[in-house]
Design a protein around this motif. Structure first.
Motif, PDB file in Angstrom:
ATOM      1  N   VAL A  32       0.865  -1.176   0.000  1.00  0.00           N
ATOM      2  CA  VAL A  32       0.000   0.000   0.000  1.00  0.00           C
ATOM      3  C   VAL A  32       0.905   1.230   0.000  1.00  0.00           C
ATOM      4  O   VAL A  32       2.009   1.190   0.513  1.00  0.00           O
ATOM      5  CB  VAL A  32      -0.957   0.035   1.222  1.00  0.00           C
ATOM      6  N   ARG A  33       0.433   2.287  -0.595  1.00  0.00           N
ATOM      7  CA  ARG A  33       1.222   3.526  -0.707  1.00  0.00           C
ATOM      8  C   ARG A  33       2.540   3.271  -1.436  1.00  0.00           C
ATOM      9  O   ARG A  33       2.752   2.230  -2.030  1.00  0.00           O
ATOM     10  CB  ARG A  33       1.445   4.168   0.661  1.00  0.00           C
ATOM     11  N   THR A  34       3.405   4.232  -1.373  1.00  0.00           N
ATOM     12  CA  THR A  34       4.702   4.116  -2.038  1.00  0.00           C
ATOM     13  C   THR A  34       5.778   3.779  -1.016  1.00  0.00           C
ATOM     14  O   THR A  34       5.580   3.938   0.192  1.00  0.00           O
ATOM     15  CB  THR A  34       5.076   5.438  -2.738  1.00  0.00           C
ATOM     16  N   GLU A  35       6.904   3.327  -1.510  1.00  0.00           N
ATOM     17  CA  GLU A  35       8.038   3.036  -0.626  1.00  0.00           C
ATOM     18  C   GLU A  35       8.505   4.335   0.025  1.00  0.00           C
ATOM     19  O   GLU A  35       8.284   5.420  -0.503  1.00  0.00           O
ATOM     20  CB  GLU A  35       9.184   2.427  -1.427  1.00  0.00           C
ATOM     21  N   GLU A  36       9.153   4.205   1.179  1.00  0.00           N
ATOM     22  CA  GLU A  36       9.712   5.370   1.864  1.00  0.00           C
ATOM     23  C   GLU A  36      11.013   4.984   2.537  1.00  0.00           C
ATOM     24  O   GLU A  36      11.326   3.803   2.683  1.00  0.00           O
ATOM     25  CB  GLU A  36       8.719   5.943   2.869  1.00  0.00           C
ATOM     26  N   VAL A  37      11.757   5.975   2.954  1.00  0.00           N
ATOM     27  CA  VAL A  37      13.034   5.749   3.637  1.00  0.00           C
ATOM     28  C   VAL A  37      12.814   5.924   5.131  1.00  0.00           C
ATOM     29  O   VAL A  37      12.153   6.860   5.563  1.00  0.00           O
ATOM     30  CB  VAL A  37      14.106   6.731   3.126  1.00  0.00           C
ATOM     31  N   ALA A  38      13.384   5.010   5.925  1.00  0.00           N
ATOM     32  CA  ALA A  38      13.260   5.086   7.377  1.00  0.00           C
ATOM     33  C   ALA A  38      14.617   4.826   8.021  1.00  0.00           C
ATOM     34  O   ALA A  38      15.405   4.010   7.521  1.00  0.00           O
ATOM     35  CB  ALA A  38      12.248   4.057   7.879  1.00  0.00           C
ATOM     36  N   ALA A  39      14.886   5.497   9.127  1.00  0.00           N
ATOM     37  CA  ALA A  39      16.108   5.258   9.899  1.00  0.00           C
ATOM     38  C   ALA A  39      15.914   3.977  10.714  1.00  0.00           C
ATOM     39  O   ALA A  39      14.896   3.811  11.380  1.00  0.00           O
ATOM     40  CB  ALA A  39      16.382   6.439  10.827  1.00  0.00           C
ATOM     41  N   ASP A  40      16.890   3.079  10.635  1.00  0.00           N
ATOM     42  CA  ASP A  40      16.802   1.797  11.342  1.00  0.00           C
ATOM     43  C   ASP A  40      17.404   1.943  12.730  1.00  0.00           C
ATOM     44  O   ASP A  40      18.587   2.223  12.875  1.00  0.00           O
ATOM     45  CB  ASP A  40      17.550   0.736  10.543  1.00  0.00           C
ATOM     46  N   THR A  41      16.585   1.751  13.774  1.00  0.00           N
ATOM     47  CA  THR A  41      17.076   1.874  15.146  1.00  0.00           C
ATOM     48  C   THR A  41      17.257   0.512  15.818  1.00  0.00           C
ATOM     49  O   THR A  41      17.685   0.458  16.972  1.00  0.00           O
ATOM     50  CB  THR A  41      16.111   2.725  16.009  1.00  0.00           C
TER      51      THR A  41
END
Length: 71
Positions: free
Chosen positions: A18-27
């Motif tokens: 669903v929606r588009t891909e996004e960038v996330a910071a991996d914690t």
């Protein structure tokens, strides 16, 4: 301290994108192909280490790895 950035694809309960891909910071040290828990906005900014003097600007963060997905 830098953070690994990962491209994430939100999915629904049917495991369909669903929606588009996004960038996330991996914690949490997630790996490629793992299901993860993602937070955005103020929740993502609170994942930063409070003990450091500098804070990264983060709008999306991975905060957990999902071991099992039951519908």
């Amino acid at each position: 301290m830098g953070r690994k950035l990962m491209i994430v694809q939100p999915i629904n309960s049917e495991m369909d994108p669903v929606r588009t891909e996004e960038v996330a910071a991996d914690t949490v040290g997630a790996g490629i192909g793992e299901l993860v828990l993602l937070v955005r906005g103020a929740g993502a900014r609170k994942t930063q280490n409070e003990g450091t003097h500098t804070r990264d600007v983060v709008d999306s963060a991975i905060v957990g790895i999902i071991d099992r997905f039951d519908k």
